[in-house]
Design a protein around this motif. Sequence first.
Motif, PDB file in Angstrom:
ATOM      1  N   LEU A 201       0.836  -1.202   0.000  1.00  0.00           N
ATOM      2  CA  LEU A 201       0.000   0.000   0.000  1.00  0.00           C
ATOM      3  C   LEU A 201       0.872   1.254   0.000  1.00  0.00           C
ATOM      4  N   TYR A 202       1.929   1.237   0.791  1.00  0.00           N
ATOM      5  CA  TYR A 202       2.857   2.376   0.843  1.00  0.00           C
ATOM      6  C   TYR A 202       3.511   2.597  -0.515  1.00  0.00           C
ATOM      7  N   ASP A 203       3.841   1.500  -1.192  1.00  0.00           N
ATOM      8  CA  ASP A 203       4.520   1.565  -2.482  1.00  0.00           C
ATOM      9  C   ASP A 203       3.581   2.010  -3.606  1.00  0.00           C
ATOM     10  N   LYS A 204       2.417   1.377  -3.703  1.00  0.00           N
ATOM     11  CA  LYS A 204       1.537   1.578  -4.856  1.00  0.00           C
ATOM     12  C   LYS A 204       0.519   2.705  -4.669  1.00  0.00           C
ATOM     13  N   MET A 205       0.108   2.966  -3.434  1.00  0.00           N
ATOM     14  CA  MET A 205      -0.913   3.989  -3.191  1.00  0.00           C
ATOM     15  C   MET A 205      -0.497   4.844  -1.996  1.00  0.00           C
ATOM     16  N   PRO A 206       0.591   5.616  -2.137  1.00  0.00           N
ATOM     17  CA  PRO A 206       1.129   6.383  -0.999  1.00  0.00           C
ATOM     18  C   PRO A 206       0.148   7.387  -0.403  1.00  0.00           C
ATOM     19  N   ASP A 207      -0.710   7.971  -1.228  1.00  0.00           N
ATOM     20  CA  ASP A 207      -1.680   8.936  -0.701  1.00  0.00           C
ATOM     21  C   ASP A 207      -2.687   8.254   0.229  1.00  0.00           C
ATOM     22  N   VAL A 208      -3.126   7.065  -0.164  1.00  0.00           N
ATOM     23  CA  VAL A 208      -4.057   6.300   0.663  1.00  0.00           C
ATOM     24  C   VAL A 208      -3.373   5.883   1.959  1.00  0.00           C
ATOM     25  N   TYR A 209      -2.108   5.427   1.851  1.00  0.00           N
ATOM     26  CA  TYR A 209      -1.337   5.036   3.037  1.00  0.00           C
ATOM     27  C   TYR A 209      -1.203   6.216   3.997  1.00  0.00           C
ATOM     28  N   ASN A 210      -0.865   7.386   3.464  1.00  0.00           N
ATOM     29  CA  ASN A 210      -0.638   8.547   4.311  1.00  0.00           C
ATOM     30  C   ASN A 210      -1.912   8.974   5.033  1.00  0.00           C
ATOM     31  N   GLU A 211      -3.037   8.947   4.313  1.00  0.00           N
ATOM     32  CA  GLU A 211      -4.311   9.303   4.950  1.00  0.00           C
ATOM     33  C   GLU A 211      -4.659   8.316   6.060  1.00  0.00           C
ATOM     34  N   LEU A 212      -4.443   7.035   5.789  1.00  0.00           N
ATOM     35  CA  LEU A 212      -4.741   6.016   6.792  1.00  0.00           C
ATOM     36  C   LEU A 212      -3.805   6.137   7.986  1.00  0.00           C
ATOM     37  N   LYS A 213      -2.551   6.480   7.726  1.00  0.00           N
ATOM     38  CA  LYS A 213      -1.560   6.672   8.797  1.00  0.00           C
ATOM     39  C   LYS A 213      -2.024   7.768   9.747  1.00  0.00           C
ATOM     40  N   ILE A 214      -2.519   8.866   9.198  1.00  0.00           N
ATOM     41  CA  ILE A 214      -2.999   9.981  10.017  1.00  0.00           C
ATOM     42  C   ILE A 214      -4.254   9.573  10.790  1.00  0.00           C
ATOM     43  N   GLN A 215      -5.162   8.864  10.130  1.00  0.00           N
ATOM     44  CA  GLN A 215      -6.383   8.417  10.801  1.00  0.00           C
ATOM     45  C   GLN A 215      -6.060   7.452  11.933  1.00  0.00           C
ATOM     46  N   GLU A 216      -5.105   6.553  11.711  1.00  0.00           N
ATOM     47  CA  GLU A 216      -4.724   5.603  12.757  1.00  0.00           C
ATOM     48  C   GLU A 216      -4.142   6.341  13.959  1.00  0.00           C
ATOM     49  N   PHE A 217      -3.327   7.366  13.705  1.00  0.00           N
ATOM     50  CA  PHE A 217      -2.729   8.148  14.789  1.00  0.00           C
ATOM     51  C   PHE A 217      -3.804   8.804  15.649  1.00  0.00           C
ATOM     52  N   HIS A 218      -4.759   9.467  15.006  1.00  0.00           N
ATOM     53  CA  HIS A 218      -5.819  10.134  15.760  1.00  0.00           C
ATOM     54  C   HIS A 218      -6.742   9.116  16.437  1.00  0.00           C
ATOM     55  N   LEU A 219      -6.982   7.999  15.763  1.00  0.00           N
ATOM     56  CA  LEU A 219      -7.832   6.961  16.342  1.00  0.00           C
ATOM     57  C   LEU A 219      -7.168   6.366  17.579  1.00  0.00           C
ATOM     58  N   LYS A 220      -5.864   6.164  17.504  1.00  0.00           N
ATOM     59  CA  LYS A 220      -5.120   5.649  18.662  1.00  0.00           C
ATOM     60  C   LYS A 220      -5.261   6.588  19.852  1.00  0.00           C
ATOM     61  N   ASN A 221      -5.146   7.905  19.607  1.00  0.00           N
ATOM     62  CA  ASN A 221      -5.273   8.875  20.698  1.00  0.00           C
ATOM     63  C   ASN A 221      -6.683   8.868  21.290  1.00  0.00           C
ATOM     64  N   ALA A 222      -7.696   8.784  20.411  1.00  0.00           N
ATOM     65  CA  ALA A 222      -9.079   8.775  20.885  1.00  0.00           C
ATOM     66  C   ALA A 222      -9.379   7.508  21.682  1.00  0.00           C
ATOM     67  N   VAL A 223      -8.942   6.371  21.162  1.00  0.00           N
ATOM     68  CA  VAL A 223      -9.197   5.090  21.836  1.00  0.00           C
ATOM     69  C   VAL A 223      -8.455   5.015  23.164  1.00  0.00           C
ATOM     70  N   ASP A 224      -7.205   5.450  23.163  1.00  0.00           N
ATOM     71  CA  ASP A 224      -6.406   5.422  24.387  1.00  0.00           C
ATOM     72  C   ASP A 224      -7.028   6.308  25.457  1.00  0.00           C
ATOM     73  N   SER A 225      -7.448   7.508  25.076  1.00  0.00           N
ATOM     74  CA  SER A 225      -8.072   8.433  26.032  1.00  0.00           C
ATOM     75  C   SER A 225      -9.367   7.850  26.581  1.00  0.00           C
ATOM     76  N   TYR A 226     -10.161   7.267  25.701  1.00  0.00           N
ATOM     77  CA  TYR A 226     -11.445   6.697  26.113  1.00  0.00           C
ATOM     78  C   TYR A 226     -11.249   5.593  27.155  1.00  0.00           C
ATOM     79  N   HIS A 227     -10.331   4.664  26.877  1.00  0.00           N
ATOM     80  CA  HIS A 227     -10.157   3.539  27.804  1.00  0.00           C
ATOM     81  C   HIS A 227      -9.493   3.985  29.108  1.00  0.00           C
ATOM     82  N   TYR A 228      -8.679   5.018  29.047  1.00  0.00           N
ATOM     83  CA  TYR A 228      -8.121   5.572  30.274  1.00  0.00           C
ATOM     84  C   TYR A 228      -9.253   6.108  31.149  1.00  0.00           C
TER      85      TYR A 228
END
Length: 390
Positions: A201-228
Amino acid sequence: MRNHIIFTSGGLSSFAVADFVKQHFPMDNILLYFTDTLWENADLYRFIKEASDKLELPLLTHADGRTPIQVMFDEKFIFNSRVGNCSKRLKMEVSDRFIRKGIKPKFEKWRNRQYLKNENFLDNPILYFGIGFNEMHRQDAIAFNWQPYQVEFPLIDHIIDNDEILAKYSIRRPELYDLSFSHNNCNGRCVKGGQAHFANLYDKMPDVYNELKIQEFHLKNAVDSYHYLMRLKKEVQENDPWDLAGFIEMELEQLDKAYRPYFYGEVEKPGMYLHPSVSASADQWEFRTYAFMKKTKNKVTKPLMLKEFESSARAMLRKKEEIKRKNGVQVNLFELSEQTDVDVLDHGGCGCFFDYEDVPSDNKPALACKLSESVVPVEELLDGQLCVLL
């Protein structure tokens, strides 16, 4: 006249199954049934529409109305190769409610309905899935989930060449196959994918990878805060002289207000929100990592976020080109695996339409795919344990 429902995924295998059913039961009532995650590659829709047109079969599309990333936010859980509730919520539950009870989801769309021979297509239908020899581990679980319906897997029971069927109808195959993806799901963002999948995905569709990377980062923060906050709420339930429960409810509302508009596509960035543990003393700070992937090193398995994986994927691609120039031939995956930090054989993914947790315990070892026989209950994962394939 029998009813036949073909679960259409947008892939080559389900298309070949549709041709098989039509050839063997031309006078029966046949329906192509697609459950849309609303996260698909644009070319997938072209493919299933063209398939419906050229097969002259009706296509029914249903959707829950949410994308996988929205389901993850709603459930405060990052799905991964161990647990993929996006499939359960957006495909299994939608199709189960409709086929068993006739309950329609929020979104419904028909194409070529004129080819439907009978409107009573839910009357004791035979269900078909495009599962081939390489996915036989899924067969029993799917059949178990769909009891008491008759379930068929023509690609396992018969020798069928997907490419020959495609050529027969002169249909261009889906774009993701040309980009070396093993399936045509979720525009290459399938959270059940492994390191090899996301490196591609990083190789063939870098824009999709980058968007997902950002979404995963924010999702991790939201999920971590929620469970805390939920762990804190549990601790103060019995003794709460300072009304911390009220404060926690306010924090949960602020968390939702900051992130929900972002994950539901209403704004480009999430609102300002600080992890609730930053107000604690330094020795009480508690940040946990959740991710789509996992990485095992020295027999220790940890989550692997896309932003951390990016440098490894970049180095792997450089090494791949280096080996290719040196040898002048196609790269040997085992050789590449030995010289890179990426598990190039880890494509991951066990697909959709079965839930491992719903399979009887006696059957689990045979259906586990890459899963460990020591199964971690979902409840433990939700309680803050590593959300990874163990």
